[in-house]
Design an enzyme around this catalytic site. Sequence first.
Site, PDB file in Angstrom:
ATOM      1  N   GLU A 152      -6.563   4.866   7.832  1.00 56.57           N
ATOM      2  CA  GLU A 152      -6.712   6.090   7.560  1.00 56.57           C
ATOM      3  C   GLU A 152      -7.699   6.920   6.775  1.00 56.57           C
ATOM      4  OE1 GLU A 152      -2.896   5.537   5.560  1.00 56.57           O
ATOM      5  OE2 GLU A 152      -1.965   5.015   7.320  1.00 56.57           O
ATOM      6  N   GLY A 168       2.587   2.222  10.647  1.00 57.06           N
ATOM      7  CA  GLY A 168       3.573   3.493  10.558  1.00 57.06           C
ATOM      8  C   GLY A 168       4.289   3.969  11.867  1.00 57.06           C
ATOM      9  N   HIS A 178      -9.651   0.978   5.117  1.00 56.12           N
ATOM     10  CA  HIS A 178      -8.404   1.144   5.755  1.00 56.12           C
ATOM     11  C   HIS A 178      -8.553   2.217   7.018  1.00 56.12           C
ATOM     12  CE1 HIS A 178      -4.235   2.425   6.584  1.00 56.12           C
ATOM     13  NE2 HIS A 178      -3.879   1.395   5.848  1.00 56.12           N
ATOM     14  N   ASN A 198       0.782  -1.270   0.039  1.00 53.94           N
ATOM     15  CA  ASN A 198       0.001   0.125   0.054  1.00 53.94           C
ATOM     16  C   ASN A 198       0.902   1.296  -0.207  1.00 53.94           C
ATOM     17  OD1 ASN A 198      -1.975   2.126   0.560  1.00 53.94           O
ATOM     18  ND2 ASN A 198      -2.418   1.193   2.707  1.00 53.94           N
ATOM     19  N   PHE A 199       0.829   1.743  -1.254  1.00 48.90           N
ATOM     20  CA  PHE A 199       1.986   2.986  -1.147  1.00 48.90           C
ATOM     21  C   PHE A 199       1.415   4.276  -0.519  1.00 48.90           C
ATOM     22  CE2 PHE A 199       4.116   1.832  -5.612  1.00 48.90           C
ATOM     23  CZ  PHE A 199       4.867   0.695  -4.920  1.00 48.90           C
ATOM     24  N   LYS A 200       0.023   4.302  -0.277  1.00 48.11           N
ATOM     25  CA  LYS A 200      -0.628   5.398   0.193  1.00 48.11           C
ATOM     26  C   LYS A 200      -0.389   6.723  -0.595  1.00 48.11           C
ATOM     27  CE  LYS A 200      -0.314   3.219   4.900  1.00 48.11           C
ATOM     28  NZ  LYS A 200      -0.114   3.458   6.016  1.00 48.11           N
ATOM     29  N   GLU A 237      -5.361  -4.716  10.958  1.00 47.96           N
ATOM     30  CA  GLU A 237      -4.117  -3.763  11.100  1.00 47.96           C
ATOM     31  C   GLU A 237      -4.462  -2.658  12.296  1.00 47.96           C
ATOM     32  OE1 GLU A 237      -2.169  -2.645   6.943  1.00 47.96           O
ATOM     33  OE2 GLU A 237      -4.225  -1.501   7.437  1.00 47.96           O
ATOM     34  N   SER A 242       3.378  -2.073  10.570  1.00 48.32           N
ATOM     35  CA  SER A 242       5.015  -1.982  10.826  1.00 48.32           C
ATOM     36  C   SER A 242       5.650  -3.379  10.356  1.00 48.32           C
ATOM     37  CB  SER A 242       5.320  -1.739  12.146  1.00 48.32           C
ATOM     38  OG  SER A 242       4.937  -0.391  12.362  1.00 48.32           O
TER      39      SER A 242
END
Length: 229
Positions: free
Chosen positions: A90, A163, A88, A6-8, A157, A193
């Site tokens: 975020e 992160g 997700h 996942n590059f975000k 997650e 992580s």
Amino acid sequence: MIYAANFKTNHTRQSTKNYIKELQSKLDSKKPEDKIYIFPPLTALDAFEGDFSIGTQNAYPVEKGAFTGEIGIEQLAEFNINTILIGHSERRDTLGESQEEVAKKFAFFREQGFEIIYCIGESLEVREQGIEAVMEHLISQFEGIDTTYNNFIVAYEPIWAIGTGRTASVEEISQTHNSLKKIVDKALLYGGSVKGTNIKEIASIESVDGVLVGGASLRTETFLELVLH
Ligand code: PGA
């Protein structure tokens, strides 16, 4: 094992192309049963070909229309993209997507036959209250979700591990995954992580079917350390 990158909001169209070219040249040495997913930013979506699937980090549950700033099915179809990340943390916490919106998205993309990677996870505050509180929270994130859909994967997650460099312990992962498997019998990824130094112990947990990776997926070398561990 499933390895999902996942590059975000990282990488450009050009750097994604370079990344995929480099990755592809090394994927011959992965185990044939391993599956790779890459979720680049929206501007880098393209019809890449290779031994991996490209997915979108997000989309709006419409074919097309007046939804400023969003993309729908029409824009994804141009590149034959039919894999999506939904839920997700975020998007839930930073972008304010409610469970109701997440469920609406899930229902729409299920209807379209998309492969869905559906993310759930608890905050540190909930984790500190113990496994029962954790499970209650995770179960609430399945509200409105058709868990019988055959084309979806769950990604657990814990938000406090995303992160932060702080990974959940093997005990925490295996206890949570075992409880989740009793509720939703799907492939189950761990995310938070994951990196070269912990992939072996995480991958060796029986109820871990794969990993969803942010930071360590950004460079091909660090992502390959996971895939080829
Ligand atoms: P991380 O992100 O690997 O950087 O912790 C994981 C994720 O958010 O999917």
